[in-house]
Design a protein around this motif. Sequence first.
Motif, PDB file in Angstrom:
ATOM      1  N   UNK A 280      -4.157 -12.041  10.926  1.00 26.80           N
ATOM      2  CA  UNK A 280      -3.043 -11.905   9.997  1.00 26.80           C
ATOM      3  C   UNK A 280      -2.883 -10.486   9.459  1.00 26.80           C
ATOM      4  N   UNK A 281      -3.964  -9.888   8.954  1.00 31.49           N
ATOM      5  CA  UNK A 281      -3.872  -8.540   8.365  1.00 31.49           C
ATOM      6  C   UNK A 281      -3.376  -7.504   9.368  1.00 31.49           C
ATOM      7  N   UNK A 282      -4.041  -7.364  10.542  1.00 30.26           N
ATOM      8  CA  UNK A 282      -3.545  -6.363  11.491  1.00 30.26           C
ATOM      9  C   UNK A 282      -2.171  -6.688  12.061  1.00 30.26           C
ATOM     10  N   UNK A 283      -1.839  -7.985  12.171  1.00 29.92           N
ATOM     11  CA  UNK A 283      -0.509  -8.357  12.672  1.00 29.92           C
ATOM     12  C   UNK A 283       0.569  -7.883  11.699  1.00 29.92           C
ATOM     13  N   UNK A 284       0.397  -8.203  10.418  1.00 30.58           N
ATOM     14  CA  UNK A 284       1.380  -7.773   9.425  1.00 30.58           C
ATOM     15  C   UNK A 284       1.451  -6.255   9.347  1.00 30.58           C
ATOM     16  N   UNK A 285       0.290  -5.600   9.300  1.00 23.33           N
ATOM     17  CA  UNK A 285       0.269  -4.139   9.235  1.00 23.33           C
ATOM     18  C   UNK A 285       0.928  -3.501  10.437  1.00 23.33           C
ATOM     19  N   UNK A 286       0.608  -4.008  11.632  1.00 24.93           N
ATOM     20  CA  UNK A 286       1.173  -3.445  12.854  1.00 24.93           C
ATOM     21  C   UNK A 286       2.673  -3.644  12.942  1.00 24.93           C
TER      22      UNK A 286
ATOM     23  N   UNK B 292       0.045  -0.871   1.197  1.00 22.91           N
ATOM     24  CA  UNK B 292      -0.214  -2.201   1.754  1.00 22.91           C
ATOM     25  C   UNK B 292      -0.415  -2.186   3.270  1.00 22.91           C
ATOM     26  N   UNK B 293       0.527  -1.610   4.081  1.00 26.57           N
ATOM     27  CA  UNK B 293       0.269  -1.601   5.529  1.00 26.57           C
ATOM     28  C   UNK B 293      -0.949  -0.773   5.909  1.00 26.57           C
ATOM     29  N   UNK B 294      -1.230   0.283   5.120  1.00 23.92           N
ATOM     30  CA  UNK B 294      -2.418   1.084   5.412  1.00 23.92           C
ATOM     31  C   UNK B 294      -3.680   0.251   5.241  1.00 23.92           C
ATOM     32  N   UNK B 295      -3.742  -0.541   4.169  1.00 23.02           N
ATOM     33  CA  UNK B 295      -4.911  -1.382   3.937  1.00 23.02           C
ATOM     34  C   UNK B 295      -5.019  -2.465   5.005  1.00 23.02           C
ATOM     35  N   UNK B 296      -3.896  -3.087   5.352  1.00 21.11           N
ATOM     36  CA  UNK B 296      -3.908  -4.133   6.381  1.00 21.11           C
ATOM     37  C   UNK B 296      -4.377  -3.579   7.725  1.00 21.11           C
ATOM     38  N   UNK B 297      -3.879  -2.400   8.077  1.00 23.11           N
ATOM     39  CA  UNK B 297      -4.292  -1.773   9.337  1.00 23.11           C
ATOM     40  C   UNK B 297      -5.763  -1.371   9.265  1.00 23.11           C
TER      41      UNK B 297
ATOM     42  N   UNK C 177      -3.463  -4.073  18.801  1.00 25.41           N
ATOM     43  CA  UNK C 177      -4.585  -4.178  19.738  1.00 25.41           C
ATOM     44  C   UNK C 177      -5.678  -5.063  19.158  1.00 25.41           C
ATOM     45  N   UNK C 178      -5.867  -4.978  17.842  1.00 21.97           N
ATOM     46  CA  UNK C 178      -6.849  -5.845  17.177  1.00 21.97           C
ATOM     47  C   UNK C 178      -6.446  -7.307  17.328  1.00 21.97           C
ATOM     48  N   UNK C 179      -5.181  -7.614  17.102  1.00 19.60           N
ATOM     49  CA  UNK C 179      -4.688  -8.986  17.214  1.00 19.60           C
ATOM     50  C   UNK C 179      -4.916  -9.529  18.620  1.00 19.60           C
TER      51      UNK C 179
END
Length: 504
Positions: free
Chosen positions: A432-438, A68-73, A411-413
């Motif tokens: 949302x995705x990069x925030x949760x992943x990061x 999950x975090x890999x996909x979000x990142x 950095x994306x966020x």
Amino acid sequence: MSTAPKTVQSKDSALSEKGLKAGSVGLIGAVVIGVSCIAPAYTLTAALGPTVSEVGVHLPAIFLVGFIPMLLVALGYRELNNAMPDAGTSFTWATRAFGPWIGWMGGWGLIAATIIVLSNLAAVAVDFFYLMLGQVFSDPSLAELSKILPLNIATTLVFIAAACWISYRGMETTKGVQYVLVAFQLLVLGWFAVSAFAHVANGTAFDATAISPDWFNPFAVDSFTTFTAGVSLSIFIYWGWDVTLTMNEETKNPEKTPGRAATVTVLVIVVIYMTVALATLSFAGVGDTGLGAGNPENQSSIFAVLAGPVMGPFAILMSLAILSSSAASLQSTFVSPARTLLAMGHYRAISPKFGRISPTFKSPSTATIAAAIAAAGFYVVTRTVSENALWDTITALGMMICFYYGITALACVWYFRAAAFAGVRSFFFKFLSPLLGGVILLVMFVKTAIDSMDPEYGSGSSVGGVGLVFILGMGVILLGVVIMLVMYRVRPEFFRNFSRRGGN
């Protein structure tokens, strides 16, 4: 050779081309190289046992949670690449978002992690090379040759040099080699899974275990400490997909292909892992005796133990698959540190010599050779001083992976903060995705750092009562800080002039 920048076809006009061969890799080639860098055959044989020892039959759940975090990142990486298709990836993107200091450390995290794993991949390739010789010639003594330190080191250096030579010749040579090696290891993994399920169906499995929905429930894991230990291991097994982004200046359609390749790579890998994990648990169970996946004696290489009972006379193919997997990953892993060093040299964050390009192959010349020398030197020193130090550094990789992935996701966020609420797509993919992943990865970084202070963590070695894994992991990060401060004195223009800019 001049390294004067040219304007890159990017939405961010401050970025520039580096002279790499554009358009040399398509979507399929990028995915193949991404899968190769992750090295599923090698990674699974090394990670299945330790993960089962932590979470038992909940292995599939942990693999999914790590995914999950890999996909979000990866989704955040894709957005950054769309805006800034630059070979420096984490270094360049974090610099543009947060400034040169954090950007430099993001680049250092990637370089340090890949240099360390290069030495490990070479060592594993050597072990399985001699194991293969022992199997081919029916002489177990040949497999023991890898334990002779001078011969081990010499053979490891040969493997590193060969991988460096292929990488130096550019992406087209790399791509051609990877098609063959990746296809072979995936074929063998598929053979293993089908054979294991066939044994279960025929009643000839070691400990036939019916697949249960509970296996996929992460909340059924005994404790949070056990859960995080399992997730830390599963994050490591997905690491490497970002190599598809570091090739962005060499891909067809550089603003789209690398991000798509990263997403497809992660999805392909999770399917491979889930299939093989279910086959292994169904055939062997999680017992701690005999062929059980929970047996401590099986954990260093689960396939070396199960290949014979599962595949019969074709077990040698698994040894060849793991050899090809580690060798393929050794070669493809050179892509990331070489191009990060290239970008850092190009933008004058380190010596401009690292920004040189081979005029013949249009590949990073100085950077590729420097990565090989660093990997070789690291292996020789750690392997000679202490084998525990070598393997504990590998264990500490989890911290470094979470460190630079987390920085890049956030950095994306920050880079797209002005556009985060411009629409549903922007909110989900740029915020949302990069925030949760990061956040997940940085929490994992802190948790792993705290846990690794325990002397029992890793090999059980310690210095002054503090776990060696913590000392090595934090030591590598602090070394980056020291080198960065030296670069600030030597090359102050990068730290003073590299501007930050928000995205749309």
